[in-house]
Motif scaffolding. Structure first.
Motif, short mmCIF file in Angstrom:
data_model
loop_
_atom_site.label_atom_id
_atom_site.label_comp_id
_atom_site.label_asym_id
_atom_site.label_seq_id
_atom_site.Cartn_x
_atom_site.Cartn_y
_atom_site.Cartn_z
N GLN A 9 116.19 -6.08 -20.40
CA GLN A 9 115.72 -4.79 -20.88
C GLN A 9 116.20 -3.65 -19.98
O GLN A 9 116.60 -2.58 -20.46
N ILE A 10 116.17 -3.89 -18.67
CA ILE A 10 116.66 -2.89 -17.71
C ILE A 10 118.12 -2.57 -17.99
O ILE A 10 118.53 -1.41 -18.02
N ASN A 11 118.91 -3.60 -18.22
CA ASN A 11 120.34 -3.41 -18.48
C ASN A 11 120.59 -2.70 -19.81
O ASN A 11 121.50 -1.87 -19.93
N GLN A 12 119.78 -3.00 -20.82
CA GLN A 12 119.95 -2.38 -22.12
C GLN A 12 119.60 -0.89 -22.08
O GLN A 12 120.30 -0.05 -22.66
N LYS A 13 118.50 -0.58 -21.41
CA LYS A 13 118.00 0.80 -21.41
C LYS A 13 118.58 1.64 -20.28
O LYS A 13 118.35 2.86 -20.24
N LYS A 14 119.31 0.98 -19.38
CA LYS A 14 119.81 1.69 -18.20
C LYS A 14 118.66 2.40 -17.48
O LYS A 14 118.73 3.57 -17.11
N SER A 15 117.59 1.66 -17.32
CA SER A 15 116.37 2.22 -16.76
C SER A 15 115.55 1.14 -16.10
O SER A 15 115.50 0.00 -16.57
N PHE A 16 114.92 1.47 -14.98
CA PHE A 16 113.92 0.59 -14.37
C PHE A 16 112.65 1.39 -14.13
O PHE A 16 111.91 1.19 -13.18
N LEU A 17 112.39 2.30 -15.09
CA LEU A 17 111.24 3.19 -15.01
C LEU A 17 109.98 2.52 -15.52
O LEU A 17 109.97 1.91 -16.59
N CYS A 18 108.91 2.65 -14.75
CA CYS A 18 107.57 2.24 -15.14
C CYS A 18 106.72 3.51 -15.23
O CYS A 18 106.77 4.35 -14.32
N ALA A 255 108.21 13.05 -22.36
CA ALA A 255 109.49 12.41 -22.65
C ALA A 255 110.62 13.09 -21.90
O ALA A 255 111.55 12.43 -21.42
N LYS A 256 110.54 14.40 -21.78
CA LYS A 256 111.57 15.15 -21.06
C LYS A 256 111.60 14.73 -19.59
O LYS A 256 112.67 14.52 -19.01
N LYS A 257 110.41 14.62 -18.97
CA LYS A 257 110.34 14.20 -17.57
C LYS A 257 110.82 12.76 -17.39
O LYS A 257 111.52 12.43 -16.43
N ALA A 258 110.43 11.91 -18.34
CA ALA A 258 110.87 10.51 -18.28
C ALA A 258 112.38 10.41 -18.43
O ALA A 258 113.04 9.61 -17.75
N LYS A 259 112.94 11.23 -19.30
CA LYS A 259 114.39 11.24 -19.52
C LYS A 259 115.13 11.66 -18.25
O LYS A 259 116.19 11.10 -17.93
N GLU A 260 114.59 12.62 -17.52
CA GLU A 260 115.22 13.06 -16.27
C GLU A 260 115.32 11.90 -15.29
O GLU A 260 116.37 11.69 -14.66
N LEU A 261 114.24 11.12 -15.16
CA LEU A 261 114.27 9.97 -14.26
C LEU A 261 115.19 8.87 -14.79
O LEU A 261 115.93 8.25 -14.02
N GLN A 262 115.15 8.64 -16.09
CA GLN A 262 116.01 7.61 -16.68
C GLN A 262 117.48 7.92 -16.46
O GLN A 262 118.28 7.04 -16.14
#
Length: 274
Positions: A9-18, A255-262
């Motif tokens: 999932q991390i590789n698919q989303k390019k994210s390790f955000l919790c 979502a905007k803040k999450a997107k910045e981290l992602q």
């Protein structure tokens, strides 16, 4: 959920955000308070707006227990909603449990079987017989406190015991416990300089990293020393995302803040894999 499924999932989303779902009724948008279950409705909106940007959600159970039966029902509805609508998401019960063996077994059943969480945080002070009951559950993960982000961490965790600091003893000892492959560890983002030493002891284990955002932790510093060959990080942000707005646009702003981290994580991952 297996570790490999989380990595995928991390590789698919390019994210390790919790994203931490720590709901305080005094901080959520006032218009939600008129609803029958404002906690769940707040969570549902945040989840629907951010699920594609994160790989995990982490409700801290204290924020639900504080509201009694109603709060616990809101937690139950929240985890049921995630599991049914977004089953690919890794779920963490931030409960910091840990007691004598038979009591820990009951805690484990509550979070893993009744509520259906993928993982739960635990405190290791009582030793292996308080942690192994959690580790006995197949495809469930136990996230043990190792080095936390609060100031009081220096009271005990970094004190030298013999030839090394206490948190290092905790990490080293836990590797010998039954089913220790199901262990993850909490390491605070405000302790980024310690990650290099931690990776010497647990090079491949996943680390849950709170403290990025409102607590001042730096993502790049954490990744510099904390990334493993399988990424090995779940970086949590709570207040910085879910309370980005107190108006009708709260989910959009979250979502905007999450997107910045992602996007920052995506850039880090692309450089890491070169």
């Amino acid at each position: 959920m297996t570790t490999q499924e989380l990595i995928s999932q991390i590789n698919q989303k390019k994210s390790f955000l919790c994203i931490g779902l720590d709901v305080d009724l005094t901080k959520i948008p006032p218009h939600l308070l008129a609803l029958e279950d404002p906690i769940f409705e707040f969570n549902k909106a945040i989840i629907d707006a951010t699920h594609h940007l994160c790989v995990a959600y982490k409700p801290n159970t204290a924020f639900y227990e504080a509201y009694g039966i109603k709060g616990w029902k809101s937690l139950e509805k929240t985890i049921e909603y995630i599991n049914k609508k977004y089953p690919e998401i890794f779920t963490i019960a931030d409960a910091k449990r840990g007691d004598i063996g038979n009591t820990s077994s009951m805690y484990a059943k509550a979070f893993f079987e009744d509520l259906g969480f993928d993982s739960v945080t635990v405190a290791p002070y009582m030793g292996k017989d308080s942690i192994e009951p959690f580790l006995a559950f197949k495809d469930k993960h136990t996230i043990m406190l190792a080095l936390t982000s609060n100031q009081g961490a220096f009271d005990f965790q970094t004190k030298e015991i013999g030839d090394r600091e206490l948190y290092k003893h905790v990490l080293e000892t836990s590797k010998n416990w039954r089913n220790s492959e199901n262990l993850m560890y909490v390491v605070g983002a405000t302790k980024a300089e310690y990650f290099k030493e931690i990776r010497k002891i647990v090079p491949d284990s996943f680390l849950l990293v709170p403290g990025v955002g409102a607590q001042g932790g730096n993502l790049k510093d954490v990744c510099k020393y904390g990334l493993s060959k399988n990424i090995g990080l779940l970086v949590n942000s709570s207040r910085g995302i879910i309370y980005a707005s107190n108006s009708n646009d709260f989910a959009e702003k979250a979502a905007k803040k999450a997107k910045e981290l992602q996007l920052e994580m995506k850039e880090i991952l692309e450089k890491f894999k070169k």
